[in-house]
Design a protein around this motif. Structure first.
Motif, short mmCIF file in Angstrom:
data_model
loop_
_atom_site.label_atom_id
_atom_site.label_comp_id
_atom_site.label_asym_id
_atom_site.label_seq_id
_atom_site.Cartn_x
_atom_site.Cartn_y
_atom_site.Cartn_z
N ALA A 76 0.75 -1.27 0.14
CA ALA A 76 -0.16 0.11 -0.03
C ALA A 76 0.80 1.38 -0.29
O ALA A 76 0.52 2.12 -0.89
CB ALA A 76 -0.78 -0.09 1.03
N ALA A 77 1.84 1.27 0.93
CA ALA A 77 2.85 2.26 0.78
C ALA A 77 3.59 2.49 -0.56
O ALA A 77 3.62 3.71 -1.01
CB ALA A 77 3.98 2.10 1.94
N GLN A 78 3.93 1.52 -1.26
CA GLN A 78 4.47 1.51 -2.42
C GLN A 78 3.32 1.91 -3.49
O GLN A 78 3.94 2.95 -4.49
CB GLN A 78 5.03 0.25 -2.96
CG GLN A 78 5.81 0.35 -4.25
CD GLN A 78 7.05 1.22 -4.16
OE1 GLN A 78 7.64 1.21 -3.25
NE2 GLN A 78 7.31 1.76 -5.51
N LEU A 79 2.32 1.66 -3.28
CA LEU A 79 1.18 2.21 -4.16
C LEU A 79 1.09 3.66 -4.19
O LEU A 79 0.99 4.42 -5.10
CB LEU A 79 -0.20 1.54 -3.83
CG LEU A 79 -1.32 2.06 -5.05
CD1 LEU A 79 -1.19 2.07 -6.40
CD2 LEU A 79 -2.53 1.24 -4.37
N MET A 80 1.05 4.27 -2.92
CA MET A 80 0.74 5.65 -2.62
C MET A 80 2.13 6.37 -3.16
O MET A 80 1.94 7.48 -3.83
CB MET A 80 0.72 6.05 -1.26
CG MET A 80 -0.54 5.43 -0.46
SD MET A 80 -2.05 5.26 -1.57
CE MET A 80 -2.73 3.69 -1.00
#
Length: 192
Positions: A76-80
């Motif tokens: 999720a952090a990578q997506l953001m």
């Protein structure tokens, strides 16, 4: 010519994407543009569709590697990070695309463009379904669709519209925004 059009849109935005600049970037005479395209809007439609097709091709090959990490939280952090970086790297181009889709009279173009964007979102959703077992929602795919759309909309508003409510109601740094978006993304997926 399509690459030159995208380059001009990326540098100048929709207002600056005029045939003389595009022709100069493509190293052709302006008349050459009109031999291939009926008008500027036809050229812009072709260029945007070309860009969206290429984006999907690239994402089909790389999305898993670029996005997936060991945990849902890390992914999720990578997506953001990826979403905000994309909007920061190409703000004029992405504003131009959104505005052109909104204002162009060719509904077939708008529909096709949105289908390419939807396909890109589906590629992200498919990759994140790796974490299906961690998603508490009754319909994991739908939950991921909502979560990805919400994150993408927030990133778009924050990065492309300095007068958006993101800067008024929640005036946080980009780092803080990424962290909060990732946290809400994961919390939504894990909520029953």
């Amino acid at each position: 010519m399509l690459a030159a059009t995208i380059k001009v849109l990326d540098e100048e935005g929709l207002e600056g994407a005029v045939i003389p600049k595009i022709a100069a970037a493509a190293k052709v005479a302006p008349a050459s543009v009109y031999r291939r395209f009926a008008d500027k809007d036809a050229l812009l439609r072709s260029a945007f569709l070309h860009m969206l097709r290429k984006s999907n091709e690239t994402n089909r090959e790389r999305i898993g590697k670029a996005l997936l990490r060991k945990t849902l939280e890390e992914s999720a952090a990578q997506l953001m990070n990826s979403l905000l970086e994309q909007y920061k790297r190409h703000p004029r181009l992405l504003r131009a695309l959104a505005k052109f889709i909104e204002t162009d009279t060719d509904q077939d173009f708008a529909t096709e463009s949105k289908l390419y964007v939807a396909e890109n979102i589906s590629l992200v959703v498919d990759a994140l379904l790796t974490f299906r077992a961690e998603i508490e929602h009754r319909f994991p795919r739908r939950a991921l669709q909502f979560a990805v759309l919400t994150a993408a909309s927030a990133a778009e508003g924050y990065a492309l519209d300095p007068s958006s409510m993101w800067h008024v109601v929640a005036p946080v740094s980009e780092k803080e925004l990424k962290a909060e978006l990732a946290r809400s993304f994961v919390a939504y997926l894990r909520h029953r």
